[in-house]
Design an enzyme around this catalytic site. Structure first.
Site, PDB file in Angstrom:
ATOM      1  N   HIS A   1      21.801 -10.448  70.510  1.00 28.57           N
ATOM      2  CA  HIS A   1      20.379 -10.262  70.194  1.00 28.57           C
ATOM      3  C   HIS A   1      19.787 -11.599  69.790  1.00 28.57           C
ATOM      4  CE1 HIS A   1      16.736  -8.724  68.200  1.00 28.57           C
ATOM      5  NE2 HIS A   1      16.915  -7.653  68.930  1.00 28.57           N
ATOM      6  N   ASP A  15      20.062  -1.263  72.393  1.00 33.12           N
ATOM      7  CA  ASP A  15      19.803  -0.929  73.789  1.00 33.12           C
ATOM      8  C   ASP A  15      21.067  -0.437  74.490  1.00 33.12           C
ATOM      9  OD1 ASP A  15      17.075  -1.866  73.709  1.00 33.12           O
ATOM     10  OD2 ASP A  15      17.914  -3.872  73.583  1.00 33.12           O
TER      11      ASP A  15
END
Length: 434
Positions: A311, A369
């Protein structure tokens, strides 16, 4: 919004033999900041920070992220506690008002949101103007922006009451718009909201009920949907939130600002990441092919990248991913999906990512995700709807951030600077002499 930043001292910048003192401020938590607002005036130079990765564009009291520790706080409350113990409407109140509501405040807020869920009857004409194969996010961008044409009585950004009404309207109507975008894409009639249902249940019913038979909302799926909304409600100054703030800094009406945020979120590097993660799992296909793709991921000369890992901010395990993993298993269990190939691939990839020296060293941990795509697919949503659901949830955060910006006396219209590397001034040459 009254500033809570505390002046901590000064930093010195020496440039061409001259020294400049720059104030240093400390927030309640997180890195200190160097105030460079007078740097151009005093020294005649700009700072250079592509992507604004080292620049604080505003002062905010809403969301805090510690990427190294894997911490996400909404108004000081850990995201895992809110996801497990709260509900989306309560979290919406928290983000907007800065505190958890009392029982009576929550009841009033919930009642208000429920009674703004319907859309103007003429508004449905917008949907019918799109091609049937239009991407739902394209529909969202256009229709949300059009809200200002129907609710122009709440577009005065200088009127606190108008701002509140606009905020309530968007939170309430976004599920209705999102469900209509879904229904239109699959060729089914629109389903009107039912105000006796909670926020998540109402949305699921509007998506999956049909006139021939009603849709019985599963409490497990409704809770999962509510939790997904909570996990996506805000995430500090990301691309779409910064877009909303930048659009709002010009005085644009709130509906236009949220439409701008949706457009930014549509980008595959932002809101489309869960769809990309699901596509990657489908490409791998089975557990026995994982070693091949892990080797590809480790090869710096191979363009393949593992989606759903790592991320921009988190350098530790994404705290939302832990909650999403549990939610994923609950949904698959409720639907009787015991041996989902994609989930099997996901579980093995997660194990490798948490144990393999390459992934651990590079801190490529699974993010939210990674699991949300599997969960939403199991619930019946096509991949093109994933970002729409993201936008639905993030609307609350965008509104809170927009409201905070409007009330911040230090906020100015956004105007980033640049390093110009183009041609110097040159004289125009007539076309017959070129």
């Amino acid at each position: 919004m009254k500033s809570k930043a505390e002046k901590k001292g000064t930093a010195q910048l020496t440039l061409e033999g001259k020294t400049y003192d720059l104030p240093v401020y400390a927030g309640s938590v997180g890195p200190d900041v160097i105030d460079i607002r007078t740097l151009y005036r005093d020294a005649g130079v700009f700072t250079y920070d592509p992507g604004f990765t080292s620049t604080a564009s505003c002062e905010s009291q809403i969301t805090y992220i510690d990427g190294d520790k894997g911490v996400l706080l909404y108004r000081g409350y850990p995201i895992d506690q809110l996801a497990e113990q709260s509900n989306f409407i309560e979290v919406a109140y928290l983000l907007m008002h800065g505190k958890l509501p009392s029982a009576s405040e929550l009841e009033t807020f919930d009642w208000t949101i429920r009674r703004h869920t319907m859309l103007h009857d003429q508004f449905d004409q917008f949907f019918r103007g799109y091609r049937r194969d239009a991407h739902p996010m394209a529909v969202m961008v256009g229709t949300v922006g059009a809200l200002s044409a129907f609710y122009h009585d709440s577009t005065d950004v200088n009127d606190p009451q108008a701002r509140t009404i606009a905020s309530h309207r968007m939170i309430a109507k976004m599920p209705t718009i999102a469900a209509r975008a879904f229904k239109y894409s699959v060729g089914q009639p629109f389903i009107s909201p039912r105000n006796e249902l909670d926020y998540a249940s109402n949305f699921l019913r509007m998506c999956f009920a049909v006139p021939a038979e009603d849709y019985k909302v599963s409490p497990t799926l409704a809770r999962a949907m509510d939790r997904i909304f909570i996990l996506h409600a805000d995430h500090e100054q990301n691309a779409s939130t910064s877009t909303v703030r930048l659009a709002g800094s010009s005085g644009a009406n709130p509906f236009a600002c949220i439409a701008a945020g949706i457009a930014s979120l549509w980008g595959p590097a932002h809101g489309g990441a869960n769809e990309a993660a699901l596509n990657m799992l489908a490409e791998i296909g089975s557990v026995d092919r994982i070693p091949e793709y892990v080797r590809k991921a480790k090869d710096k000369d191979d363009p393949f990248r593992l989606m759903g890992f790592g991320h921009r901010v988190y350098k530790n395990y994404d705290p939302r991913a832990k909650v999403m993993r549990t939610t994923c298993h609950e949904v698959l269990g409720e639907l009787g999906i015991k041996d989902d190939p994609l989930l099997n691939v996901a579980m093995e990839l997660e194990r490798i990512a948490l144990e393999d020296e390459y992934f651990v060293e590079k801190k490529l941990y699974p993010n939210i995700d990674f699991y949300s795509g599997i969960t939403l697919r199991a619930m019946g949503f096509p991949t093109e709807m994933f970002t729409v659901l993201f936008a639905l949830a993030r609307t609350v955060g965008w509104i809170a951030q927009w409201s905070e910006m409007i009330e911040d006396p230090s906020q100015k219209i956004g105007r980033p600077r640049q390093i110009f590397t183009g041609a110097n001034e040159r004289a125009y040459v007539p076309v017959n002499k070129r």
